[in-house]
Design a protein around this motif. Structure first.
Motif, short mmCIF file in Angstrom:
data_model
loop_
_atom_site.label_atom_id
_atom_site.label_comp_id
_atom_site.label_asym_id
_atom_site.label_seq_id
_atom_site.Cartn_x
_atom_site.Cartn_y
_atom_site.Cartn_z
N SER A 177 0.84 -1.19 0.00
CA SER A 177 0.00 0.00 0.00
C SER A 177 0.88 1.24 0.00
N THR A 178 0.24 2.40 -0.21
CA THR A 178 1.00 3.65 -0.13
C THR A 178 1.50 3.90 1.29
N THR A 209 -0.02 0.55 -10.21
CA THR A 209 -0.90 1.56 -9.61
C THR A 209 -0.09 2.71 -9.01
N ILE A 210 0.95 2.37 -8.25
CA ILE A 210 1.79 3.40 -7.64
C ILE A 210 2.49 4.23 -8.72
N ASP A 233 0.17 -3.68 -7.98
CA ASP A 233 0.41 -2.58 -7.04
C ASP A 233 1.51 -1.65 -7.55
N LEU A 246 5.43 10.03 -4.98
CA LEU A 246 5.95 8.99 -4.08
C LEU A 246 6.90 8.06 -4.82
N PHE A 247 6.54 7.73 -6.07
CA PHE A 247 7.38 6.78 -6.81
C PHE A 247 8.73 7.40 -7.13
N LEU A 260 4.67 2.07 1.57
CA LEU A 260 5.72 2.78 0.84
C LEU A 260 6.23 3.97 1.65
N LYS A 261 5.32 4.72 2.24
CA LYS A 261 5.74 5.87 3.04
C LYS A 261 6.60 5.43 4.22
N GLU A 310 0.71 7.60 -8.28
CA GLU A 310 1.46 8.27 -7.21
C GLU A 310 2.87 8.61 -7.69
N PHE A 319 6.88 -4.73 -4.93
CA PHE A 319 5.42 -4.77 -5.04
C PHE A 319 4.96 -5.96 -5.89
#
Length: 400
Positions: free
Chosen positions: A147-148, A206-207, A203, A214-215, A151-152, A211, A199
Motif C-alpha cells: 500500500s501507499t 498503480t503506484i 500494485d 511517491l514513486f 511505501l511511506k 502516485e 510490489f
C-alpha cells in the motif's frame, strides 16, 4: 580470434572473424553441478553435456554481481539463508539491521520458505519467498510493500540501511580465470527494477501511474546505493561489459513510453555515464515490446541491448532493429527459449540461420547470437541439447 578478442572487438564495433555465440545464463551464472544440495537443479546428470558445451564451444560471458552482501533484501536472504554479515559491515549498519530486520526460514512440503519482516514507521513490512527443488528460481509469494502507507514507511528507512558490501576482487579473479575463453560481465539492476520488486505487479503499476511523487521519492532513494556501487566498481574494474536489467518494468505493455523517460532514462542514465566514463560498455536488458523505447535506450548512451524478442513476445524484428539502430547498438539475441525447448531440430536450424543472416545484414556495430533466457528446470531434454548444439555449429560455420 580468441573468444575474448571476438567479444571485445564486437563491443568496440571492430571486425570479427565470425559472430559470437553465447548461451546467456548457461555459462553465465556461477553454478556447481557437483553440489548435492536438493535445490541445485544443475546436479542432475542431464545438465552436464549442456554445461560442458557452453564451457568448451560458446563465447563465454560470465554474469557476476559485485555485491557480496545485501542483507536487507528479502531475495538475498532467501538465497543465502542469512540476514547479515557482521564481519564485513560497520557496527552501526549491523546494529541498525539487527534492530529492524528479522527472518524466519521454514519448510512447507517441498518448499523452502523465508519470511522477512522489517519494522519501520510504526508498521511491520513483511515478505515471503519460497524455493522449489525442481526449478532454479525464488518465488515471491508475498511482496514487501502492499500500500501507499507501506511505501511511506519504507521511505523512512535511513540510507545506511541500504549499504552494501562490494567485492571487486572477485570480479578480477573471475576475469583472470575465464582468460581467453570469454569475458566477465558486471550484472546489476537499475532503480526501477529495485523498486518494482518490492510490489506485486498490479500494485507497482498503480503506484507508478497514480502516485508519481511517491514513486520518484522511492526511485531517488534506491538510486543512491546503485550509483555509489556503479561508480566504485566501474573505476576499479574498468573497460568491461555491464548488463543493466529492469527497464522492461517501464516498457509497454506495462507503462507508456513517456514514463520510460521519467522512470528509466532519468535514473538509469547516470549509471551508464559512470560505466562509460571508465571505458566500460553498458548493455540494457529489456524483454517485450521495445519498439517505442529504442530511441530512449540509445539516448541514454547504451552500447548494446538484449534480447530483442520477435513477435509475438516482442514487437520488433531483428532485421529492422539492425537497420535502424545497428550502427549505435551491439545486438544480443534473438533466439526465443520457447523455440529451443519445443522446436524440432530442422525447424530450429532454419530459425537460427535466419537470425544469423538478419543480425549481420548490412553495416552494424556487432551481433551476438544468444537466447532470450535459459532453461531453469532439473531436466535437460535431448531436443534442448541438440538445439543448443545447432546454434554453435551454425555460428562456427558462418560466412557473411
Amino acid at each position: 580470434m580468441t573468444k575474448r578478442e571476438r567479444l571485445m572487438a564486437t563491443l568496440r564495433g571492430e571486425p570479427v572473424d565470425r559472430p559470437a555465440v553465447n548461451f546467456y545464463e548457461i555459462g553465465g551464472f556461477d553454478v556447481d553441478p557437483s553440489d548435492p544440495d536438493e535445490l541445485n537443479v544443475y546436479n542432475d546428470p542431464s545438465w552436464r553435456p549442456l554445461l560442458q558445451l557452453a564451457e568448451e564451444r560458446s563465447d563465454l560471458i560470465r554474469m557476476r554481481s559485485p555485491v557480496r552482501s545485501r542483507s536487507w533484501d528479502p531475495q538475498t536472504i532467501a538465497a543465502k539463508s542469512e540476514i547479515r554479515n557482521p564481519k564485513s559491515e560497520t557496527t552501526s549498519a549491523f546494529r541498525l539491521r539487527s534492530d529492524l530486520v528479522h527472518a524466519h526460514h521454514y519448510v512447507e512440503g517441498q518448499w523452502r520458505c523465508t519470511r522477512v519482516t522489517i519494522q519501520i514507521g510504526g508498521r511491520t513490512l513483511s515478505s515471503t519467498t519460497r524455493r522449489d527443488p525442481a526449478v532454479d528460481t525464488i518465488w515471491t509469494t508475498e511482496h514487501l510493500l502492499k500500500s501507499t502507507d507501506d511505501l511511506k514507511a519504507y521511505l523512512e528507512l535511513p540510507d545506511e540501511f541500504f549499504a552494501e558490501e562490494i567485492d571487486v576482487a572477485k570480479l578480477i579473479e573471475d576475469d583472470a580465470k575465464v582468460g581467453q575463453r570469454g569475458i566477465v560481465m558486471v550484472d546489476t539492476e537499475d532503480p526501477i527494477c529495485a523498486a518494482a520488486a518490492l510490489f506485486r505487479m498490479e500494485d507497482f503499476l498503480t503506484i507508478a501511474l497514480m502516485e508519481p511523487v511517491l514513486f520518484h521519492q522511492l526511485l531517488g532513494k534506491l538510486s543512491r546505493p546503485l550509483y555509489a556501487r556503479t561508480e566504485r566498481v566501474s573505476a576499479a574494474f574498468p573497460g568491461h561489459l555491464w548488463r543493466i536489467y529492469g527497464p522492461e518494468y517501464a516498457a509497454e505493455p506495462f507503462l507508456p513510453p513517456r514514463l520510460f523517460k521519467e522512470y528509466v532514462v532519468r535514473y538509469t542514465e547516470p549509471m551508464i555515464r559512470a560505466i562509460k566514463k571508465h571505458g566500460g560498455f553498458a548493455r540494457v536488458h529489456c524483454h517485450g515490446r521495445i519498439g517505442a523505447i529504442l530511441d530512449s535506450i540509445c539516448a541514454m548512451g547504451a552500447d548494446a541491448t538484449d534480447p530483442i524478442e520477435p513477435p509475438p513476445h516482442g514487437d520488433v524484428t531483428l532485421v529492422s532493429v539492425r537497420r535502424q539502430y545497428g550502427e549505435r547498438l551491439v545486438l544480443f539475441g534473438n533466439i526465443e527459449l520457447a523455440d529451443i525447448e519445443s522446436m524440432e531440430s530442422a525447424e530450429f536450424e532454419r530459425v537460427v540461420a535466419q537470425t544469423l543472416a538478419d543480425g549481420t545484414r548490412g553495416h552494424g556495430r556487432g551481433f551476438v547470437l544468444m537466447p532470450s533466457s535459459a532453461p531453469n528446470g532439473r531436466q535437460i531434454t535431448s531436443r534442448i541439447l541438440t538445439n543448443y548444439e545447432t546454434m554453435v555449429r551454425l555460428v562456427e560455420g558462418f560466412h557473411s
